[in-house]
Design an enzyme around this catalytic site. Structure first.
Site, PDB file in Angstrom:
ATOM      1  N   GLU A 256       0.829  -1.005  -0.001  1.00  0.00           N
ATOM      2  CA  GLU A 256      -0.303  -0.316   0.013  1.00  0.00           C
ATOM      3  C   GLU A 256       0.879   1.135   0.438  1.00  0.00           C
ATOM      4  O   GLU A 256       0.224   1.839   0.638  1.00  0.00           O
ATOM      5  CB  GLU A 256      -1.050  -0.188   1.182  1.00  0.00           C
ATOM      6  CG  GLU A 256      -1.549  -1.142   1.200  1.00  0.00           C
ATOM      7  CD  GLU A 256      -2.945  -0.997   2.355  1.00  0.00           C
ATOM      8  OE1 GLU A 256      -2.718  -0.800   3.555  1.00  0.00           O
ATOM      9  OE2 GLU A 256      -3.845  -2.413   2.573  1.00  0.00           O
TER      10      GLU A 256
ATOM     11  N   ASN B  82       2.501  -4.928  -3.394  1.00  0.00           N
ATOM     12  CA  ASN B  82       0.735  -5.094  -3.067  1.00  0.00           C
ATOM     13  C   ASN B  82      -0.490  -3.857  -2.494  1.00  0.00           C
ATOM     14  O   ASN B  82       0.645  -3.098  -2.336  1.00  0.00           O
ATOM     15  CB  ASN B  82       0.697  -6.280  -2.170  1.00  0.00           C
ATOM     16  CG  ASN B  82      -0.620  -6.947  -1.787  1.00  0.00           C
ATOM     17  OD1 ASN B  82      -1.054  -7.496  -2.492  1.00  0.00           O
ATOM     18  ND2 ASN B  82      -1.123  -6.892  -0.340  1.00  0.00           N
TER      19      ASN B  82
ATOM     20  N   HIS C  69     -10.691  -6.055  -2.509  1.00  0.00           N
ATOM     21  CA  HIS C  69     -11.344  -6.101  -1.770  1.00  0.00           C
ATOM     22  C   HIS C  69     -12.682  -5.516  -1.979  1.00  0.00           C
ATOM     23  O   HIS C  69     -12.800  -4.144  -2.195  1.00  0.00           O
ATOM     24  CB  HIS C  69     -10.964  -5.507   0.279  1.00  0.00           C
ATOM     25  CG  HIS C  69     -10.013  -6.042   0.937  1.00  0.00           C
ATOM     26  ND1 HIS C  69      -9.217  -7.132   0.938  1.00  0.00           N
ATOM     27  CD2 HIS C  69      -8.876  -5.599   0.821  1.00  0.00           C
ATOM     28  CE1 HIS C  69      -8.704  -7.425   2.148  1.00  0.00           C
ATOM     29  NE2 HIS C  69      -7.800  -6.575   1.870  1.00  0.00           N
TER      30      HIS C  69
ATOM     31  N   GLU D 144      -5.901 -10.793  -1.396  1.00  0.00           N
ATOM     32  CA  GLU D 144      -6.912 -10.157  -0.818  1.00  0.00           C
ATOM     33  C   GLU D 144      -8.194 -10.648  -0.712  1.00  0.00           C
ATOM     34  O   GLU D 144      -8.973  -9.368  -0.297  1.00  0.00           O
ATOM     35  CB  GLU D 144      -6.360  -9.024   0.486  1.00  0.00           C
ATOM     36  CG  GLU D 144      -4.858  -8.520   0.081  1.00  0.00           C
ATOM     37  CD  GLU D 144      -4.384  -7.870   1.459  1.00  0.00           C
ATOM     38  OE1 GLU D 144      -4.950  -7.054   2.197  1.00  0.00           O
ATOM     39  OE2 GLU D 144      -3.392  -7.332   2.023  1.00  0.00           O
TER      40      GLU D 144
ATOM     41  N   ASP E  34     -11.509 -10.672  -1.094  1.00  0.00           N
ATOM     42  CA  ASP E  34     -13.365 -10.666  -0.289  1.00  0.00           C
ATOM     43  C   ASP E  34     -14.847 -10.402  -0.716  1.00  0.00           C
ATOM     44  O   ASP E  34     -14.205  -9.107  -1.896  1.00  0.00           O
ATOM     45  CB  ASP E  34     -13.215 -10.339   1.793  1.00  0.00           C
ATOM     46  CG  ASP E  34     -13.134  -9.730   1.477  1.00  0.00           C
ATOM     47  OD1 ASP E  34     -12.836  -8.532   0.350  1.00  0.00           O
ATOM     48  OD2 ASP E  34     -11.578  -9.474   2.708  1.00  0.00           O
TER      49      ASP E  34
END
Length: 963
Positions: free
Chosen positions: A444, A487, A522, A551, A553
């Site tokens: 990030e 990432n 996300h 990651e 979801d």
């Protein structure tokens, strides 16, 4: 020498016995005998009497005492090694107060006789008082007796309703405290707080626990649960709280000198009675466990009631369904933690996944909390768990702005910081060399809202880009075979995508060993479109880097404030289809995508249960009970999904049917039809008394004359071919586009059920007919922002806030807009005879709110650059948006001025994420809030009639920029 020591397990209280787990012995003395209780001490008498009773008609009378240890005793009441809860009611015959205690006398093998207090309370002659505690008798003890004594050597007292409950399996026996007996039922202060059972604190029943006199946020009530939880087992915890701020539920765990604090439920607003409920799995050895309630900050008093802790019997995982890892052509991973290495959780991990990512235990705060003090035990265990099962491990993460201890940056110049970074990376990567296949080296680091696209983290502020260069260089030197990734989140959005792309391209050109890009993903059930994800993968493929989804979801919420309890089943079906669309993309891109990791395998472990607010969420393939959801079938076998009926609004409009895209269509974005093969589409509808206007944009490079779009409306199919041919009875047109073709038609029906089919891509749903999309224009001009209506505003058309969303009448405004450079100017002239800033919330005060979506994306939540800009009649400014409006909070400049009959608000809003030019369309709305005294009594908007403009941009109007 007499030794009084603490009971081995001072728990408590209000236990809910289960027949298979607890055996109870009760003494009520209703038969007129002492029921085995005997005198302790010369001259003591112990008799059943009808002179007093707590319940029933009799109690035990203890008299003739001359020493404090004199009283009534019961020989051999405990089974060795079994936890017993002990409760009794006591009352002095007269006078008082005096302490009455229940004590155990025993002689350990080869040791001295010991005396252990189980329960004690201050007792009077005015009423009955509860004594409660818990005790486990060590094996090899002789001369065991439980006895009642009093610090007042001459006091006579009564005992009644004595209960000994043997918990043959304490870790399976629930705990419940409701404070109805007037005691704290085993809750004790963690600091100096005062705890008392009071009627004022009752949530249900007549009493609750009042917590006052707190000294800090952590100072409050705690209950000892050591021995009541077994390692590897899952427990459900619930408590009702009420206070003035945010309250949360946590657990303190100790093992030797190591102390850990783990959150069970994140602090939530508790101005009214609020239920904190969550689950906890004990994943570590412990010699102390305590559940406690704390506040997010401050030390205000609060109330607590109706606490429960209960073992959750695991459901066996389903073994008759396909393993997810066998259904995809890439590594399928999941994030996991220590609690998931036991029982059914471990079985689920092993069956369905081929890769694992420790979610928190490889982050800096877990591995090196203090300089030079590395703690690898937990990370070693997780990496070992994966290795023992032949699963790959992803290391997350070496350098991040979050979960990095403060000491890393304290007093650090660039050289010091990079030296600390190098030490950490060499130590951590070196320890797991050959065992961790890929590392998220930096996490990030991009902020697309900055001109240079870089996040202003402490890393960057001190070391610039050299912290990224150093982290990758040292990781490559330490483990040349590990794949090294950068990432980030939101890489599926074009601005973030391009900022990260430019950074990776630049650093790789310098020789920085970036092997791959990690896309967190996300997402939610509606946004962003799956096509955005595919565009991102294809964009980075041009750099020749490996790509992983790291990651994934899919939240069931499209905004940051809504909450469902329970979550509607229809949303879970929609989520299943969303997973299907995403994994269709991943399968198509398998040649460019080496791994997909979901951020947790089952809903019970998702971080989205407490972020961005505490609420039920179900973002993962398996549910709380580890059973397959529609999301699972969206990955494993979409043919098993229930059918999905979508919904779409069809605003009123009558565009020309000529195959051209005109303003009536451009006011809204196309609704995507999921791609199948090489064909994808987007479409819209407009309603009219003449029928239903439809438009479809098809991406299909095949240029086959048989290509067509079929609209089935109310059961009747209407087909338009790519060359413009169509059936009879309706008007239609088609035109070629750069990537395919466009069709437009007027269908002679106003039926609501519709299916749109382009090739094998299909959208099925139901229409809602709505009013036209409001739109207005903003002329080019640059006023002085001072609250005075100057000449520049004369060119700007007016609109009125005539759509009432609260109250039948109240304040309204005439609104005009201008633009110049990268700035939108808004003028609101408000009619409001009574002005007030008394309400505590800014949105309840007399004020004007300006809503701007620079991309006119019409989403059900806010994008980072969407803003809610508020100016009160006194000029007070507040800004709303995603994550506390971090990306837009500095965009507003404004002024306000009172005028007869109301006030004027003038605002300048910078929009740096888009290029303003003639023809630009902005999502736009204005709301006037009307306060009377201390409350908001009305609100009116220009276009959005839903009252949800503060969380949802989809019903805002449109502002078109002109000359």
């Amino acid at each position: 020498m007499r030794r009084v020591i603490a009971a081995l397990l001072c728990l408590l209280i209000g236990l809910l016995p289960l027949p298979a787990l607890a055996a109870e012995t009760a003494y009520g003395f209703e038969d007129g005998t002492a029921q085995g209780w005997q005198p302790r001490g010369d001259g003591v008498t112990v008799t059943a009497t009808g002179a007093a009773a707590h319940t029933g008609t009799a109690a035990l009378h203890v008299a003739g005492r001359t020493q404090n240890w004199h009283g009534a005793s019961l020989p051999d009441p405990f089974e060795p090694g079994v936890l017993h809860t002990v409760t009794a009611y006591a009352r002095l015959v007269s006078g008082g107060p005096a302490a009455v205690s229940l004590t155990v006398q025993r002689t350990p093998s080869g040791g001295e006789t010991t005396y252990e207090t189980v329960a004690s309370a201050t007792v009077t002659g005015d009423g009955w008082t509860l004594l409660s505690g818990a005790y486990t008798l060590p094996p090899s003890s002789t001369g065991v007796q439980l006895y009642a004594e009093s610090a007042d050597a001459g006091a006579a007292f009564y005992l009644d309703d004595i209960t000994l409950t043997a918990l043959t399996d304490p870790a399976r026996t629930p705990i419940s405290t409701g404070f109805e007996d007037g005691t704290t039922q085993g809750w004790a202060s963690r600091g100096g707080a005062t705890l008392a059972a009071t009627a004022e604190a009752a949530h249900a029943g007549t009493r609750g626990l009042a917590v006052t006199g707190r000294s800090a946020s952590w100072d409050g009530p705690a209950i000892d649960v050591f021995g009541r939880m077994a390692k590897g087992d899952k427990y459900a915890l619930s408590v009702w709280v009420r206070g003035t701020g945010k309250l949360g539920l946590s657990i303190e765990r100790r093992s030797g000198d190591a102390v850990s604090y783990e959150r069970i439920v994140a602090p939530a607003d508790a101005g009214e009675w609020t239920r904190l409920q969550g689950t906890y799995t004990l994943a570590h050895d412990a010699d102390f466990l305590s559940v406690y309630v704390e506040s997010a900050d401050g030390a205000d008093p609060f109330h607590l009631d109706d606490f429960t802790l209960a073992y959750v019997e695991p459901k066996p995982i389903e073994t008759g369904i396909p393993a997810l890892k066998d259904a995809v052509p890439f590594t399928l991973g999941t994030a996991f933690g220590p609690a998931e290495t036991y029982g059914e959780h471990a079985k689920l991990l092993t069956r369905h996944f081929s890769g694992l990512t420790p979610g928190n235990d490889l982050k800096w705060d877990a591995l090196q909390p203090a300089e030079g003090q590395f703690a690898f035990a937990q990370a070693d265990a997780l990496v070992g768990f994966a290795a023992a099962r032949g699963m790959t491990v992803r290391g997350h993460t070496l350098a991040w702005h979050s979960q990095t201890p403060a000491w890393v940056f304290e007093g650090a110049d660039k050289a010091t910081l990079l030296a600390r970074l190098e030490t950490h990376v060499r130590t951590v990567v070196g320890r797991y060399k050959g065992r961790i296949a890929a590392w998220d080296v930096v996490n990030e680091v991009v902020d697309e809202n900055r001109p240079d696209g870089l996040r202003r983290s402490p890393w960057f502020e001190i070391a610039g880009l050299d912290f990224i260069r150093t982290a990758f260089r040292v990781a490559r030197e330490t483990d040349p075979d590990a794949k090294l990734f950068i990432n980030d989140y939101n890489t599926e959005f074009p601005r973030k995508r391009e900022a990260l792309y430019d950074l990776v391209k630049r650093l790789r050109a310098e020789g920085v060993p970036i092997d791959g890009v990690g896309h967190q993903l996300h997402l939610n059930i509606e946004q962003p479109p799956a096509s955005h994800v595919e565009d991102t993968i294809e964009r980075f493929a041009g750099l020749g880097v490996d790509q992983h989804v790291t990651e994934l979801d899919v939240s069931v919420y499209t905004d940051f404030v809504s909450s469902y309890d329970p979550i509607p089943p229809g949303l879970l079906v929609a989520q299943g289809h969303r997973y299907k669309e995403l994994f269709d993309v991943f399968r198509r891109q398998a040649g460019r995508l080496g791994s997909v990791t979901v951020w947790g395998k089952s809903d019970d472990v998702s971080w989205l249960r407490s972020f961005p607010i505490t609420r039920p969420n179900a973002p993962l393939p398996f549910d709380d009970d580890l059973q397959a959801k529609p999301a699972y079938w969206g990955i494993a076998d979409p043919s098993k999904l229930p059918p999905l009926v979508r919904s779409l609004e069809a605003p009123a409009a009558e565009p020309r049917v000529d195959g051209m895209r005109e303003l009536a269509w451009d006011l809204l974005p196309d609704t995507p039809v999921a791609r199948v093969g090489d064909v994808s589409a987007g479409w819209q509808a407009r309603s009219s008394e003449r029928g239903l206007y439809v438009l479809a944009e098809v991406e299909d490079a095949s240029r086959d004359r048989s290509d067509r779009v079929t609209f089935t409306l109310g059961g009747t199919p209407y087909t338009v071919w790519r060359d413009g041919r169509h059936g009879g009875g309706f008007r239609a047109a088609a035109r070629p586009t750069r990537d395919g073709y466009r069709v437009e038609a007027l269908l002679p029906s106003r039926a609501a059920d519709i299916e749109v089919e382009a090739g094998e891509a299909v959208w099925t749903g139901r229409l809602t007919f709505t009013p036209p999309v409001g739109h207005t224009t903003a002329a080019r001009g640059e006023p002085v922002v001072d609250g005075v209506v100057d000449a520049a505003w004369a060119r700007a058309p007016r609109v009125r806030t005539a759509t009432r969303v609260e109250g039948a009448s109240g304040a309204q405004a005439r609104v005009r807009s201008l633009w110049h450079g990268d700035t939108l100017y808004v003028l609101a002239e408000v009619s409001d005879a009574e002005l007030s800033e008394q309400p505590p919330d800014p949105w309840a005060q007399d004020s004007v709110e300006i809503f701007v979506d620079p991309g006119n994306n019409k989403t059900k939540g806010y994008d980072d650059d969407d803003g809610q800009y508020r100016i009160s009649f006194t000029g007070r400014q507040t800004v709303g948006g995603t994550f506390d409006a971090f990306a837009v909070k500095d965009n507003l400049t404004g002024a306000a001025r009172a005028v007869p009959g109301g006030y004027v608000v003038e605002a300048a809003i910078r929009l740096p994420t888009v290029t303003l030019r003639k023809g630009t369309l902005l999502g736009f709305d204005v709301q006037v809030n009307d306060a009377t005294g201390a409350v908001r009594t009305g609100a009116a908007t220009w276009n959005d009639a839903t009252g949800r403009g503060y969380v949802d941009t989809s019903h805002w109007g449109v502002l078109r920029l002109t000359r």
